[in-house]
Design a protein around this motif. Structure first.
Motif, PDB file in Angstrom:
ATOM      1  N   GLY A  11    -130.548 -29.123  39.964  1.00  0.00           N
ATOM      2  CA  GLY A  11    -131.973 -28.854  39.881  1.00  0.00           C
ATOM      3  C   GLY A  11    -132.309 -28.013  38.669  1.00  0.00           C
ATOM      4  O   GLY A  11    -131.430 -27.639  37.880  1.00  0.00           O
ATOM      5  N   PRO A  12    -133.604 -27.685  38.496  1.00  0.00           N
ATOM      6  CA  PRO A  12    -134.021 -26.817  37.391  1.00  0.00           C
ATOM      7  C   PRO A  12    -133.339 -25.463  37.458  1.00  0.00           C
ATOM      8  O   PRO A  12    -132.670 -25.122  38.451  1.00  0.00           O
ATOM      9  CB  PRO A  12    -135.536 -26.700  37.596  1.00  0.00           C
ATOM     10  CG  PRO A  12    -135.904 -27.862  38.446  1.00  0.00           C
ATOM     11  CD  PRO A  12    -134.734 -28.127  39.324  1.00  0.00           C
ATOM     12  N   ALA A  13    -133.530 -24.648  36.435  1.00  0.00           N
ATOM     13  CA  ALA A  13    -132.828 -23.369  36.317  1.00  0.00           C
ATOM     14  C   ALA A  13    -133.024 -22.479  37.536  1.00  0.00           C
ATOM     15  O   ALA A  13    -132.106 -21.745  37.931  1.00  0.00           O
ATOM     16  CB  ALA A  13    -133.291 -22.645  35.052  1.00  0.00           C
ATOM     17  N   GLU A  14    -134.201 -22.541  38.169  1.00  0.00           N
ATOM     18  CA  GLU A  14    -134.475 -21.684  39.323  1.00  0.00           C
ATOM     19  C   GLU A  14    -133.583 -21.987  40.519  1.00  0.00           C
ATOM     20  O   GLU A  14    -133.532 -21.216  41.479  1.00  0.00           O
ATOM     21  CB  GLU A  14    -135.944 -21.804  39.737  1.00  0.00           C
ATOM     22  CG  GLU A  14    -136.938 -21.311  38.711  1.00  0.00           C
ATOM     23  CD  GLU A  14    -137.308 -22.387  37.703  1.00  0.00           C
ATOM     24  OE1 GLU A  14    -136.683 -23.478  37.717  1.00  0.00           O
ATOM     25  OE2 GLU A  14    -138.230 -22.156  36.901  1.00  0.00           O
ATOM     26  N   THR A  15    -132.878 -23.110  40.485  1.00  0.00           N
ATOM     27  CA  THR A  15    -131.970 -23.456  41.574  1.00  0.00           C
ATOM     28  C   THR A  15    -130.873 -22.407  41.718  1.00  0.00           C
ATOM     29  O   THR A  15    -130.473 -22.046  42.829  1.00  0.00           O
ATOM     30  CB  THR A  15    -131.363 -24.852  41.331  1.00  0.00           C
ATOM     31  OG1 THR A  15    -132.436 -25.805  41.205  1.00  0.00           O
ATOM     32  CG2 THR A  15    -130.445 -25.272  42.470  1.00  0.00           C
ATOM     33  N   GLU A  16    -130.388 -21.898  40.613  1.00  0.00           N
ATOM     34  CA  GLU A  16    -129.389 -20.833  40.643  1.00  0.00           C
ATOM     35  C   GLU A  16    -129.972 -19.580  41.284  1.00  0.00           C
ATOM     36  O   GLU A  16    -129.293 -18.888  42.054  1.00  0.00           O
ATOM     37  CB  GLU A  16    -128.910 -20.527  39.225  1.00  0.00           C
ATOM     38  CG  GLU A  16    -127.885 -19.409  39.132  1.00  0.00           C
ATOM     39  CD  GLU A  16    -126.531 -19.790  39.693  1.00  0.00           C
ATOM     40  OE1 GLU A  16    -125.811 -18.892  40.192  1.00  0.00           O
ATOM     41  OE2 GLU A  16    -126.183 -20.992  39.644  1.00  0.00           O
ATOM     42  N   THR A  17    -131.241 -19.301  41.010  1.00  0.00           N
ATOM     43  CA  THR A  17    -131.903 -18.142  41.615  1.00  0.00           C
ATOM     44  C   THR A  17    -131.982 -18.285  43.130  1.00  0.00           C
ATOM     45  O   THR A  17    -131.782 -17.321  43.876  1.00  0.00           O
ATOM     46  CB  THR A  17    -133.315 -17.979  41.032  1.00  0.00           C
ATOM     47  OG1 THR A  17    -133.237 -17.875  39.610  1.00  0.00           O
ATOM     48  CG2 THR A  17    -134.009 -16.745  41.592  1.00  0.00           C
ATOM     49  N   LEU A  18    -132.276 -19.475  43.601  1.00  0.00           N
ATOM     50  CA  LEU A  18    -132.334 -19.736  45.040  1.00  0.00           C
ATOM     51  C   LEU A  18    -130.986 -19.462  45.691  1.00  0.00           C
ATOM     52  O   LEU A  18    -130.908 -18.817  46.741  1.00  0.00           O
ATOM     53  CB  LEU A  18    -132.759 -21.185  45.287  1.00  0.00           C
ATOM     54  CG  LEU A  18    -132.857 -21.620  46.748  1.00  0.00           C
ATOM     55  CD1 LEU A  18    -134.014 -20.924  47.455  1.00  0.00           C
ATOM     56  CD2 LEU A  18    -133.032 -23.146  46.837  1.00  0.00           C
ATOM     57  N   LEU A  19    -129.913 -19.933  45.067  1.00  0.00           N
ATOM     58  CA  LEU A  19    -128.576 -19.714  45.617  1.00  0.00           C
ATOM     59  C   LEU A  19    -128.228 -18.230  45.616  1.00  0.00           C
ATOM     60  O   LEU A  19    -127.694 -17.704  46.602  1.00  0.00           O
ATOM     61  CB  LEU A  19    -127.548 -20.499  44.802  1.00  0.00           C
ATOM     62  CG  LEU A  19    -126.098 -20.391  45.269  1.00  0.00           C
ATOM     63  CD1 LEU A  19    -125.925 -20.931  46.685  1.00  0.00           C
ATOM     64  CD2 LEU A  19    -125.177 -21.135  44.292  1.00  0.00           C
ATOM     65  N   GLU A  20    -128.528 -17.534  44.534  1.00  0.00           N
ATOM     66  CA  GLU A  20    -128.237 -16.100  44.462  1.00  0.00           C
ATOM     67  C   GLU A  20    -129.012 -15.325  45.524  1.00  0.00           C
ATOM     68  O   GLU A  20    -128.511 -14.352  46.092  1.00  0.00           O
ATOM     69  CB  GLU A  20    -128.575 -15.574  43.069  1.00  0.00           C
ATOM     70  CG  GLU A  20    -127.629 -16.089  41.985  1.00  0.00           C
ATOM     71  CD  GLU A  20    -128.086 -15.693  40.592  1.00  0.00           C
ATOM     72  OE1 GLU A  20    -129.203 -15.129  40.471  1.00  0.00           O
ATOM     73  OE2 GLU A  20    -127.346 -15.952  39.625  1.00  0.00           O
ATOM     74  N   ALA A  21    -130.240 -15.766  45.818  1.00  0.00           N
ATOM     75  CA  ALA A  21    -131.035 -15.105  46.857  1.00  0.00           C
ATOM     76  C   ALA A  21    -130.364 -15.236  48.216  1.00  0.00           C
ATOM     77  O   ALA A  21    -130.361 -14.287  49.017  1.00  0.00           O
ATOM     78  CB  ALA A  21    -132.443 -15.695  46.895  1.00  0.00           C
ATOM     79  N   MET A  22    -129.790 -16.395  48.488  1.00  0.00           N
ATOM     80  CA  MET A  22    -129.077 -16.576  49.752  1.00  0.00           C
ATOM     81  C   MET A  22    -127.878 -15.646  49.827  1.00  0.00           C
ATOM     82  O   MET A  22    -127.638 -15.005  50.863  1.00  0.00           O
ATOM     83  CB  MET A  22    -128.620 -18.025  49.910  1.00  0.00           C
ATOM     84  CG  MET A  22    -127.956 -18.295  51.266  1.00  0.00           C
ATOM     85  SD  MET A  22    -127.222 -19.945  51.418  1.00  0.00           S
ATOM     86  CE  MET A  22    -125.779 -19.767  50.358  1.00  0.00           C
ATOM     87  N   TYR A  23    -127.146 -15.531  48.737  1.00  0.00           N
ATOM     88  CA  TYR A  23    -125.970 -14.661  48.740  1.00  0.00           C
ATOM     89  C   TYR A  23    -126.364 -13.203  48.948  1.00  0.00           C
ATOM     90  O   TYR A  23    -125.697 -12.462  49.685  1.00  0.00           O
ATOM     91  CB  TYR A  23    -125.196 -14.815  47.433  1.00  0.00           C
ATOM     92  CG  TYR A  23    -124.417 -16.110  47.333  1.00  0.00           C
ATOM     93  CD1 TYR A  23    -123.901 -16.733  48.459  1.00  0.00           C
ATOM     94  CD2 TYR A  23    -124.195 -16.722  46.096  1.00  0.00           C
ATOM     95  CE1 TYR A  23    -123.188 -17.912  48.362  1.00  0.00           C
ATOM     96  CE2 TYR A  23    -123.475 -17.897  45.995  1.00  0.00           C
ATOM     97  CZ  TYR A  23    -122.979 -18.498  47.132  1.00  0.00           C
ATOM     98  OH  TYR A  23    -122.265 -19.656  47.040  1.00  0.00           O
TER      99      TYR A  23
END
Length: 283
Positions: free
Chosen positions: A88-100
């Motif tokens: 996905g777009p760059a914010e996809t990494e942000t979503l994953l980091e938020a879960m962690y």
């Protein structure tokens, strides 16, 4: 290549529709596109096993496309999934980091009970851009940047064995190049958030009054980042697809009038998306 519409709704609460999510059967693998509210429940209802999903593509990071991500990740892991790749777009990494960050102590607790965190703490992300291309199962998957309020992509699936093709537009208004991207596809599932409304709002559930504003300003703003039935039909005609599926539907749309308006600009098959709608091979 079976395609299942898991969620056909929009951000407006509607108990009959989940948020956007589509499952694509790529032969040896099933790919999930978006993970809106209610995705896991719809997967269970349609007998798609959450633990079988090891590839998840995001069109963009809006809540109606990602709100069930945490639920999906943890429930599919509990059911036995051990691998997952995100695209996905760059914010996809942000979503994953938020879960962690949010579930760090939860994951540590589960590990203290002797459970392996494989499939939770080793999720891979792949940033999508205009030149994105990958292979999953029998399908080649490519991306196309569309026109929404944030960075958003549509996806095309081409099955190397059957020759079938499926295109999902993502959330978008009319954008140059989308018809070429979808050219010759068997099925085009297109954002159609804007359309004719029913004459009277429902009386048995809460109503978002903005939709019935006589000045129409809210709908005009939606039209700047979404499409209407006639526009969807024009894209489908230019792309020469066989079937057009209108999705991302709000609770107050007059779906029969939407179908008629789409048929005015497209003479192929027009379907209105419903949660659980499955388009079976041959498409």
């Amino acid at each position: 290549m079976d395609v299942t519409i898991l969620g056909s709704g929009s951000p407006i609460p509607d108990p009959t529709r989940a948020g956007t999510a589509v499952a694509v059967d790529c032969g040896t693998e099933t790919v999930l596109v978006d993970c809106g509210p209610g995705t896991v429940e719809r997967m269970l209802e349609t007998e798609i096993e959450p633990q079988s999903i090891e590839h998840l593509l995001f069109t963009h990071q809006h809540m109606d496309h990602n709100a069930s991500f945490f639920h999906f990740v943890i429930s599919s892991w509990l059911l036995g999934r051990r691998d997952l790749e995100l695209y996905g777009p760059a914010e996809t990494e942000t979503l994953l980091e938020a879960m962690y960050r949010l579930y760090e102590t939860d994951f540590e607790y589960r590990e203290s009970l002797g459970r392996s965190l494989d499939g939770l703490n080793d999720i891979e992300t792949n940033e999508v851009g205009p030149d994105f291309s990958t292979h999953v199962g029998d399908c080649r998957i490519t991306a196309f940047p569309v026109d929404h309020s944030i960075e958003t992509y549509g996806y095309r699936f081409d099955d190397k064995n059957t020759g079938e093709s499926f295109v999902f537009s993502g959330d978008t208004t009319v954008v140059d190049g989308l018809a070429d991207f979808a050219s010759g596809a068997n099925v085009l599932v297109h954002d159609c958030c804007v359309g004719p409304l029913v004459d009277t709002p429902p009386s048995d559930k809460p109503v978002w009054d903005k939709f019935f504003d006589p000045d129409g300003q809210y709908l005009d703003r939606l039209g700047e980042v979404h499409s209407n039935p006639a526009e969807c039909g024009e894209v489908a005609t230019a792309a020469n697809v066989d079937t057009l599926v209108l999705t991302h539907l709000t609770p107050y749309l007059d779906t029969e009038q939407m179908r008629r308006e789409a048929k005015q600009t497209f003479d192929g098959t027009v379907l209105l998306a419903e949660d659980g709608l499955t388009l079976q091979s041959p498409l």
